[in-house]
Design a protein around this motif. Sequence first.
Motif, PDB file in Angstrom:
ATOM      1  N   LEU A 283       0.805  -1.220   0.000  1.00 26.61           N
ATOM      2  CA  LEU A 283       0.000   0.000   0.000  1.00 26.61           C
ATOM      3  C   LEU A 283       0.840   1.273   0.000  1.00 26.61           C
ATOM      4  O   LEU A 283       0.447   2.269  -0.589  1.00 26.61           O
ATOM      5  N   LYS A 284       1.946   1.262   0.695  1.00 28.86           N
ATOM      6  CA  LYS A 284       2.827   2.433   0.781  1.00 28.86           C
ATOM      7  C   LYS A 284       2.052   3.692   1.175  1.00 28.86           C
ATOM      8  O   LYS A 284       2.108   4.715   0.510  1.00 28.86           O
ATOM      9  N   ASP A 285       1.286   3.588   2.264  1.00 34.38           N
ATOM     10  CA  ASP A 285       0.498   4.680   2.844  1.00 34.38           C
ATOM     11  C   ASP A 285      -0.663   5.136   1.969  1.00 34.38           C
ATOM     12  O   ASP A 285      -1.241   6.187   2.205  1.00 34.38           O
ATOM     13  N   GLU A 286      -1.025   4.381   0.925  1.00 38.44           N
ATOM     14  CA  GLU A 286      -2.223   4.685   0.159  1.00 38.44           C
ATOM     15  C   GLU A 286      -3.422   4.144   0.929  1.00 38.44           C
ATOM     16  O   GLU A 286      -3.304   3.243   1.745  1.00 38.44           O
ATOM     17  N   LYS A 287      -4.596   4.693   0.663  1.00 37.54           N
ATOM     18  CA  LYS A 287      -5.802   4.215   1.313  1.00 37.54           C
ATOM     19  C   LYS A 287      -6.421   3.121   0.444  1.00 37.54           C
ATOM     20  O   LYS A 287      -6.726   3.356  -0.716  1.00 37.54           O
ATOM     21  N   PRO A 288      -6.622   1.913   0.998  1.00 38.18           N
ATOM     22  CA  PRO A 288      -7.187   0.817   0.201  1.00 38.18           C
ATOM     23  C   PRO A 288      -8.700   0.975   0.028  1.00 38.18           C
ATOM     24  O   PRO A 288      -9.342   1.763   0.727  1.00 38.18           O
ATOM     25  N   ASP A 289      -9.269   0.206  -0.904  1.00 43.90           N
ATOM     26  CA  ASP A 289     -10.722   0.196  -1.111  1.00 43.90           C
ATOM     27  C   ASP A 289     -11.422  -0.637  -0.048  1.00 43.90           C
ATOM     28  O   ASP A 289     -12.598  -0.441   0.222  1.00 43.90           O
ATOM     29  N   GLY A 290     -10.708  -1.573   0.541  1.00 45.56           N
ATOM     30  CA  GLY A 290     -11.247  -2.440   1.577  1.00 45.56           C
ATOM     31  C   GLY A 290     -10.114  -3.178   2.249  1.00 45.56           C
ATOM     32  O   GLY A 290      -9.019  -3.267   1.712  1.00 45.56           O
ATOM     33  N   ILE A 291     -10.381  -3.702   3.435  1.00 50.55           N
ATOM     34  CA  ILE A 291      -9.354  -4.413   4.201  1.00 50.55           C
ATOM     35  C   ILE A 291      -9.909  -5.770   4.616  1.00 50.55           C
ATOM     36  O   ILE A 291     -11.010  -5.861   5.151  1.00 50.55           O
ATOM     37  N   VAL A 292      -9.146  -6.834   4.341  1.00 48.86           N
ATOM     38  CA  VAL A 292      -9.442  -8.179   4.808  1.00 48.86           C
ATOM     39  C   VAL A 292      -8.291  -8.569   5.714  1.00 48.86           C
ATOM     40  O   VAL A 292      -7.141  -8.576   5.280  1.00 48.86           O
ATOM     41  N   SER A 293      -8.587  -8.858   6.982  1.00 45.05           N
ATOM     42  CA  SER A 293      -7.511  -9.117   7.936  1.00 45.05           C
ATOM     43  C   SER A 293      -8.021  -9.891   9.140  1.00 45.05           C
ATOM     44  O   SER A 293      -9.230  -9.960   9.380  1.00 45.05           O
ATOM     45  N   ASN A 294      -7.082 -10.464   9.883  1.00 44.73           N
ATOM     46  CA  ASN A 294      -7.404 -11.080  11.167  1.00 44.73           C
ATOM     47  C   ASN A 294      -7.470 -10.034  12.272  1.00 44.73           C
ATOM     48  O   ASN A 294      -7.997 -10.298  13.337  1.00 44.73           O
ATOM     49  N   TRP A 295      -6.890  -8.862  12.032  1.00 48.27           N
ATOM     50  CA  TRP A 295      -6.813  -7.816  13.043  1.00 48.27           C
ATOM     51  C   TRP A 295      -7.536  -6.566  12.566  1.00 48.27           C
ATOM     52  O   TRP A 295      -7.589  -6.289  11.364  1.00 48.27           O
ATOM     53  N   LEU A 296      -8.055  -5.811  13.514  1.00 50.46           N
ATOM     54  CA  LEU A 296      -8.694  -4.545  13.165  1.00 50.46           C
ATOM     55  C   LEU A 296      -7.655  -3.599  12.568  1.00 50.46           C
ATOM     56  O   LEU A 296      -6.511  -3.568  13.021  1.00 50.46           O
ATOM     57  N   PRO A 297      -8.042  -2.829  11.556  1.00 54.44           N
ATOM     58  CA  PRO A 297      -7.083  -1.926  10.920  1.00 54.44           C
ATOM     59  C   PRO A 297      -6.724  -0.741  11.820  1.00 54.44           C
ATOM     60  O   PRO A 297      -7.401  -0.455  12.805  1.00 54.44           O
ATOM     61  N   GLU A 298      -5.644  -0.076  11.437  1.00 51.17           N
ATOM     62  CA  GLU A 298      -5.212   1.121  12.160  1.00 51.17           C
ATOM     63  C   GLU A 298      -6.305   2.192  12.077  1.00 51.17           C
ATOM     64  O   GLU A 298      -7.120   2.194  11.172  1.00 51.17           O
ATOM     65  N   LYS A 299      -6.279   3.126  13.006  1.00 53.12           N
ATOM     66  CA  LYS A 299      -7.297   4.178  13.050  1.00 53.12           C
ATOM     67  C   LYS A 299      -7.339   5.012  11.775  1.00 53.12           C
ATOM     68  O   LYS A 299      -8.399   5.500  11.392  1.00 53.12           O
ATOM     69  N   LYS A 300      -6.211   5.143  11.075  1.00 55.40           N
ATOM     70  CA  LYS A 300      -6.217   5.950   9.862  1.00 55.40           C
ATOM     71  C   LYS A 300      -7.048   5.303   8.749  1.00 55.40           C
ATOM     72  O   LYS A 300      -7.393   5.952   7.779  1.00 55.40           O
TER      73      LYS A 300
ATOM     74  N   PHE B 292     -14.050  -2.964   6.264  1.00 54.06           N
ATOM     75  CA  PHE B 292     -13.207  -4.004   6.866  1.00 54.06           C
ATOM     76  C   PHE B 292     -13.964  -5.329   6.883  1.00 54.06           C
ATOM     77  O   PHE B 292     -15.140  -5.370   7.239  1.00 54.06           O
ATOM     78  N   PHE B 293     -13.278  -6.403   6.497  1.00 49.79           N
ATOM     79  CA  PHE B 293     -13.858  -7.733   6.504  1.00 49.79           C
ATOM     80  C   PHE B 293     -12.899  -8.678   7.211  1.00 49.79           C
ATOM     81  O   PHE B 293     -11.725  -8.743   6.869  1.00 49.79           O
ATOM     82  N   SER B 294     -13.405  -9.398   8.181  1.00 46.49           N
ATOM     83  CA  SER B 294     -12.587 -10.374   8.897  1.00 46.49           C
ATOM     84  C   SER B 294     -12.292 -11.554   7.986  1.00 46.49           C
ATOM     85  O   SER B 294     -13.140 -11.972   7.192  1.00 46.49           O
ATOM     86  N   THR B 295     -11.097 -12.122   8.107  1.00 48.62           N
ATOM     87  CA  THR B 295     -10.762 -13.285   7.283  1.00 48.62           C
ATOM     88  C   THR B 295     -11.675 -14.463   7.598  1.00 48.62           C
ATOM     89  O   THR B 295     -11.894 -15.318   6.744  1.00 48.62           O
ATOM     90  N   SER B 296     -12.248 -14.500   8.789  1.00 52.60           N
ATOM     91  CA  SER B 296     -13.150 -15.607   9.137  1.00 52.60           C
ATOM     92  C   SER B 296     -14.367 -15.638   8.223  1.00 52.60           C
ATOM     93  O   SER B 296     -14.963 -16.695   8.010  1.00 52.60           O
ATOM     94  N   LEU B 297     -14.731 -14.506   7.658  1.00 51.86           N
ATOM     95  CA  LEU B 297     -15.842 -14.441   6.718  1.00 51.86           C
ATOM     96  C   LEU B 297     -15.596 -15.359   5.527  1.00 51.86           C
ATOM     97  O   LEU B 297     -16.499 -16.005   5.013  1.00 51.86           O
ATOM     98  N   PHE B 298     -14.354 -15.464   5.106  1.00 53.96           N
ATOM     99  CA  PHE B 298     -14.020 -16.235   3.924  1.00 53.96           C
ATOM    100  C   PHE B 298     -13.801 -17.717   4.215  1.00 53.96           C
ATOM    101  O   PHE B 298     -13.586 -18.497   3.307  1.00 53.96           O
TER     102      PHE B 298
END
Length: 63
Positions: A11-28, A34-40
């Motif tokens: 990403l290099k500090d770009e803002k993504p269109d969406g986030i898929v992760s096991n952890w909550l994203p940073e406040k920025k 945001f989508f939890s990986t458990s969804l998939f």
Amino acid sequence: MPIVVYTSEQLKDEKPDGIVSNWLPEKKYKDVPFFSTSLFYSDWNNEELVQFIDGLADMKNSL
């Protein structure tokens, strides 16, 4: 528009269109969908998965 998936390092500090992760994203990224990986890990059939991805693309295009 297609949905493109990047790692956080790409990403290099770009803002993504969406986030898929096991952890909550940073406040920025609090206004990024945001989508939890458990969804998939759910038992998706092909039609449900296509509808979900099309819905994400529609949401992205409306922004």
